[in-house]
Design an enzyme around this catalytic site. Structure first.
Site, PDB file in Angstrom:
ATOM      1  N   TYR A 163       0.858  -1.196   0.000  1.00  0.00           N
ATOM      2  CA  TYR A 163       0.000   0.000   0.000  1.00  0.00           C
ATOM      3  C   TYR A 163       0.887   1.236   0.000  1.00  0.00           C
ATOM      4  CZ  TYR A 163      -3.669  -3.297   1.434  1.00  0.00           C
ATOM      5  OH  TYR A 163      -4.545  -4.350   1.508  1.00  0.00           O
TER       6      TYR A 163
ATOM      7  N   LEU B 211     -17.435  -2.579   2.713  1.00  0.00           N
ATOM      8  CA  LEU B 211     -18.370  -1.513   2.331  1.00  0.00           C
ATOM      9  C   LEU B 211     -18.425  -1.354   0.813  1.00  0.00           C
ATOM     10  CD1 LEU B 211     -17.303   1.082   5.065  1.00  0.00           C
ATOM     11  CD2 LEU B 211     -19.363  -0.353   5.035  1.00  0.00           C
ATOM     12  N   GLY B 212     -17.868  -2.332   0.096  1.00  0.00           N
ATOM     13  CA  GLY B 212     -17.887  -2.262  -1.367  1.00  0.00           C
ATOM     14  C   GLY B 212     -16.568  -1.797  -1.953  1.00  0.00           C
ATOM     15  N   GLY B 213     -15.621  -1.391  -1.122  1.00  0.00           N
ATOM     16  CA  GLY B 213     -14.294  -0.988  -1.612  1.00  0.00           C
ATOM     17  C   GLY B 213     -14.344   0.296  -2.414  1.00  0.00           C
ATOM     18  N   PHE B 214     -13.794   0.231  -3.645  1.00  0.00           N
ATOM     19  CA  PHE B 214     -13.698   1.439  -4.471  1.00  0.00           C
ATOM     20  C   PHE B 214     -15.062   1.833  -5.053  1.00  0.00           C
ATOM     21  CE2 PHE B 214      -9.420  -0.450  -4.577  1.00  0.00           C
ATOM     22  CZ  PHE B 214      -8.702   0.610  -4.059  1.00  0.00           C
TER      23      PHE B 214
ATOM     24  N   PRO C 144     -18.729   2.051  -3.631  1.00  0.00           N
ATOM     25  CA  PRO C 144     -19.561   1.850  -2.436  1.00  0.00           C
ATOM     26  C   PRO C 144     -20.794   0.991  -2.718  1.00  0.00           C
ATOM     27  CG  PRO C 144     -19.020   4.182  -2.767  1.00  0.00           C
ATOM     28  CD  PRO C 144     -18.468   3.437  -3.945  1.00  0.00           C
ATOM     29  N   LEU C 145     -21.155   0.161  -1.749  1.00  0.00           N
ATOM     30  CA  LEU C 145     -22.325  -0.712  -1.870  1.00  0.00           C
ATOM     31  C   LEU C 145     -23.553   0.100  -2.248  1.00  0.00           C
ATOM     32  CD1 LEU C 145     -22.161  -2.945   1.329  1.00  0.00           C
ATOM     33  CD2 LEU C 145     -21.967  -3.687  -1.055  1.00  0.00           C
TER      34      LEU C 145
END
Ligand SMILES: NC(=O)c1ccc[n+]([C@@H]2O[C@H](COP(=O)([O-])OP(=O)(O)OC[C@H]3O[C@@H](n4cnc5c(N)ncnc54)[C@H](OP(=O)(O)O)[C@@H]3O)[C@@H](O)[C@H]2O)c1
Length: 290
Positions: free
Chosen positions: A66, A217-220, A222-223
């Site tokens: 990262y 939360l869906g990552g890049f 969002p959900l």
């Protein structure tokens, strides 16, 4: 603000001999855009990490990839010397290229180098838990993990690593790792809308092994789901809160590592994850990813 670990939503879980709060923190979002380079606001990134510790969270997920090295250096700057209760989980198996890609780095020499680089950048003599990251950006891919995993086992025997896990792995690779050495966690993509690992989660729960969903939360991206939004509106909560609370309800072996670069979002997520979900609401939410 200081909170005791047991007052965080979900309580605690034991990874091998390490007790961690089920509500953890994923540090990936602290690096610059595309997880490359430094954060736009370094002081805010450090403030988020100090708030993580201040809230009593004892599980931070990171990787030397990262930035690269950026999040590990931020963690060290914000929190070293680390409290004894804090456990930093890192991963090896991928590196970064000049375009921001994540090429695999799983030859024995890559794995050894990555472990030593994580030790150095985090300022540690022993890594609490190292996940071997498999597959690629498209997800898990079939194939033997024996060579890189055995290299990690060798480093564990040398005393450089306490516990092992696998990430972005197929169920077959999880079984292959377990035939070589004990693992304490599996870290794969899973959330309310993406439920590929339902069976694996239940099997791991029976074995007392943690399942750590990345992109909770869906990552890049969002959900987004109308059913989720409607439940959240009814409960006067945010969709993020409902998504995190659902994961804690889903199985006791699920550990959360939501990422954020915002102290306000961090506090909101901790508060939101304690949302109690009734049986009817759980049934409604269950339909989203089925
Ligand atoms: N093993 C692997 O291959 C792998 C792959 C990816 C990730 N990971 C790990 O999993 C962790 C979690 O994944 P992630 O951070 O990419 O994705 P995530 O937790 O699903 O979502 C993070 C995103 O949600 C936003 N967010 C968080 N709380 C919010 C709130 N209350 N309101 C609005 N937006 C909010 C964040 O933006 P803000 O910064 O604006 O809050 C960020 O963009 C990572 O940090 C990393 O440690 C592992």
């Amino acid at each position: 603000m200081s909170t005791s670990p047991t007052s965080l939503p979900g309580g605690t879980w034991t990874l091998g001999d390490l007790t961690v709060t089920r509500f953890g923190y994923g540090a990936m979002q602290l690096a610059g855009p595309g997880v490359m380079g430094p954060p736009a606001d370094r002081d805010s990134a450090l403030a988020v990490l100090r708030e993580v510790a201040g809230l009593g969270i004892t599980h931070i997920d990171t990787s030397d990839a990262y930035g690269p090295r950026v999040t590990n250096q931020l963690i060290r700057e914000a929190l070293h010397p680390y409290p004894e209760t804090l456990h930093i989980v890192t991963k090896v198996g991928a590196t970064r290229d000049a375009q921001g890609g994540w090429p695999p780095a799983r030859r024995p020499e890559d794995v050894r180098r990555a472990v030593h680089e994580n030790l150095e950048s985090l300022g540690l003599e022993v890594l609490d838990l190292v996940n071997l990251r498999l597959g690629d950006a498209q997800g898990p891919q079939p194939g033997s993990l024996a060579e890189p995993f055995e290299t990690l086992v060798e480093l564990q025997r040398q005393g450089l690593i306490r516990h092992l896990g696998v990430s972005n792995a197929t169920a077959e690779q999880v079984a292959e790792a377990q035939a070589i050495a004990p693992i304490v966690c599996v870290q794969n993509l899973y959330n309310l809308a993406y439920r590929q690992d339902d069976e694996l989660i239940d099997e791991l729960a029976q074995q007392g092994i943690a399942y750590v969903p990345f992109f909770p939360l869906g990552g890049f991206s969002p959900l987004q789901s109308s059913a989720l939004s409607s439940v959240a509106a009814r409960l006067e909560a945010t969709p993020m809160s409902v998504a995190l609370a659902w994961l804690l309800h889903r199985s006791p072996n699920i550990l959360l590592i939501p990422g954020t670069s915002s102290v306000a979002h961090l506090r909101g997520n901790v508060a939101g994850a304690s949302l109690s979900l009734s049986g009817d609401v759980l049934t409604e939410l269950d339909k989203i990813g089925r």
